[in-house]
Design a protein around this motif. Structure first.
Motif, PDB file in Angstrom:
ATOM      1  N   GLU A   1      12.161  47.383  28.822  1.00 17.82           N
ATOM      2  CA  GLU A   1      11.787  48.330  29.866  1.00 17.82           C
ATOM      3  C   GLU A   1      10.659  49.260  29.400  1.00 17.82           C
ATOM      4  O   GLU A   1       9.749  49.577  30.167  1.00 17.82           O
ATOM      5  CB  GLU A   1      12.998  49.153  30.314  1.00 17.82           C
ATOM      6  CG  GLU A   1      13.983  48.371  31.166  1.00 17.82           C
ATOM      7  CD  GLU A   1      13.359  47.811  32.438  1.00 17.82           C
ATOM      8  OE1 GLU A   1      12.619  48.541  33.132  1.00 17.82           O
ATOM      9  OE2 GLU A   1      13.596  46.622  32.732  1.00 17.82           O
ATOM     10  N   ARG A   2      10.721  49.685  28.165  1.00 16.09           N
ATOM     11  CA  ARG A   2       9.647  50.522  27.621  1.00 16.09           C
ATOM     12  C   ARG A   2       8.325  49.761  27.603  1.00 16.09           C
ATOM     13  O   ARG A   2       7.270  50.307  27.963  1.00 16.09           O
ATOM     14  CB  ARG A   2       9.999  50.987  26.209  1.00 16.09           C
ATOM     15  CG  ARG A   2      10.978  52.104  26.180  1.00 16.09           C
ATOM     16  CD  ARG A   2      11.182  52.598  24.767  1.00 16.09           C
ATOM     17  NE  ARG A   2      12.157  53.670  24.756  1.00 16.09           N
ATOM     18  CZ  ARG A   2      12.942  53.949  23.748  1.00 16.09           C
ATOM     19  NH1 ARG A   2      12.861  53.243  22.624  1.00 16.09           N
ATOM     20  NH2 ARG A   2      13.800  54.936  23.821  1.00 16.09           N
ATOM     21  N   LEU A   3       8.398  48.516  27.189  1.00 16.01           N
ATOM     22  CA  LEU A   3       7.197  47.686  27.150  1.00 16.01           C
ATOM     23  C   LEU A   3       6.647  47.484  28.557  1.00 16.01           C
ATOM     24  O   LEU A   3       5.432  47.603  28.782  1.00 16.01           O
ATOM     25  CB  LEU A   3       7.500  46.343  26.483  1.00 16.01           C
ATOM     26  CG  LEU A   3       6.315  45.411  26.284  1.00 16.01           C
ATOM     27  CD1 LEU A   3       5.228  46.091  25.454  1.00 16.01           C
ATOM     28  CD2 LEU A   3       6.762  44.128  25.619  1.00 16.01           C
ATOM     29  N   ARG A   4       7.522  47.218  29.506  1.00 13.58           N
ATOM     30  CA  ARG A   4       7.101  47.042  30.896  1.00 13.58           C
ATOM     31  C   ARG A   4       6.443  48.330  31.407  1.00 13.58           C
ATOM     32  O   ARG A   4       5.419  48.293  32.082  1.00 13.58           O
ATOM     33  CB  ARG A   4       8.296  46.671  31.768  1.00 13.58           C
ATOM     34  CG  ARG A   4       7.891  46.404  33.217  1.00 13.58           C
ATOM     35  CD  ARG A   4       9.025  45.864  34.069  1.00 13.58           C
ATOM     36  NE  ARG A   4       9.386  44.535  33.574  1.00 13.58           N
ATOM     37  CZ  ARG A   4      10.629  44.196  33.182  1.00 13.58           C
ATOM     38  NH1 ARG A   4      11.615  45.072  33.250  1.00 13.58           N
ATOM     39  NH2 ARG A   4      10.881  42.985  32.746  1.00 13.58           N
ATOM     40  N   GLY A   5       7.014  49.470  31.062  1.00 12.55           N
ATOM     41  CA  GLY A   5       6.441  50.753  31.461  1.00 12.55           C
ATOM     42  C   GLY A   5       5.063  50.972  30.864  1.00 12.55           C
ATOM     43  O   GLY A   5       4.158  51.468  31.533  1.00 12.55           O
ATOM     44  N   ARG A   6       4.901  50.597  29.615  1.00  8.89           N
ATOM     45  CA  ARG A   6       3.582  50.738  28.971  1.00  8.89           C
ATOM     46  C   ARG A   6       2.545  49.836  29.631  1.00  8.89           C
ATOM     47  O   ARG A   6       1.397  50.233  29.811  1.00  8.89           O
ATOM     48  CB  ARG A   6       3.683  50.422  27.481  1.00  8.89           C
ATOM     49  CG  ARG A   6       4.363  51.504  26.695  1.00  8.89           C
ATOM     50  CD  ARG A   6       4.458  51.141  25.255  1.00  8.89           C
ATOM     51  NE  ARG A   6       5.018  52.252  24.494  1.00  8.89           N
ATOM     52  CZ  ARG A   6       5.346  52.180  23.239  1.00  8.89           C
ATOM     53  NH1 ARG A   6       5.178  51.057  22.563  1.00  8.89           N
ATOM     54  NH2 ARG A   6       5.844  53.222  22.615  1.00  8.89           N
ATOM     55  N   VAL A   7       2.962  48.622  29.961  1.00 12.19           N
ATOM     56  CA  VAL A   7       2.033  47.699  30.624  1.00 12.19           C
ATOM     57  C   VAL A   7       1.639  48.251  31.992  1.00 12.19           C
ATOM     58  O   VAL A   7       0.456  48.213  32.370  1.00 12.19           O
ATOM     59  CB  VAL A   7       2.635  46.284  30.741  1.00 12.19           C
ATOM     60  CG1 VAL A   7       1.803  45.401  31.657  1.00 12.19           C
ATOM     61  CG2 VAL A   7       2.769  45.644  29.363  1.00 12.19           C
TER      62      VAL A   7
END
Length: 166
Positions: free
Chosen positions: A11-17
């Motif tokens: 989820e953090r990675l998705r948010g960064r993207v």
């Protein structure tokens, strides 16, 4: 617990993207504003220059109140207005939109450097790559040349409008 940590990391990675997409969108917006400013401005300047050509052909003169040098060719007045418009466009483009574009590019470069490892990308990102191919100095030179050349052409026509006709 491991599945929960993986889900949180995902989820953090998705948010960064998603955040990166917004940064790129902002970069595209300011680039578009630079292009639109030039496009619409040049359309207005071309219209003024066409009107100046017609008024020069028809030898239209205007009388400026309280000016002992009157009458003045309308073509000269229109070319001065075109130069003033060009100056205003240059200021808006290079001193506002371009500065905002550069700020968004710099922010994008910093963000990409920070997240490339999380994305398992071995380089510094597309923003930095593009910046390395078109440096800020080159971009500024191209922009300055664009306005200088147009201003020079208008100035030459303006000077020519004061020369005697043969």
């Amino acid at each position: 617990m491991v599945a929960s940590d993986d889900k949180l990391a995902s989820e953090r990675l998705r948010g960064r993207v998603e955040y990166w997409k917004q940064i790129v969108s902002i970069q595209m917006h300011f680039n578009d504003m630079c292009i639109r400013t030039r496009w619409l401005g040049l359309t207005a300047i071309a219209t003024l220059m066409a009107a100046a050509a017609v008024s020069a052909k028809d030898n239209i003169k205007i009388h400026i109140p309280y000016d002992p040098v009157s009458p003045v060719g309308l073509s000269s007045v229109l070319m001065v207005v075109a130069l003033m418009l060009l100056l205003a466009l240059w200021l808006l483009d290079t001193k506002y939109y371009y500065k905002m574009l550069i700020a968004s590019v710099e922010y994008g470069e910093e963000f990409e450097r920070a997240v490339m490892a999380d994305l398992h990308v071995s380089n510094s990102g597309i923003t930095a790559y593009i910046s390395s191919k078109m440096t800020r100095e080159k971009a500024s030179l191209v922009s300055a040349s664009f306005y200088f050349l147009i201003g020079s052409v208008i100035s030459l026509f303006l000077i020519g409008s004061f020369l005697p006709r043969g």
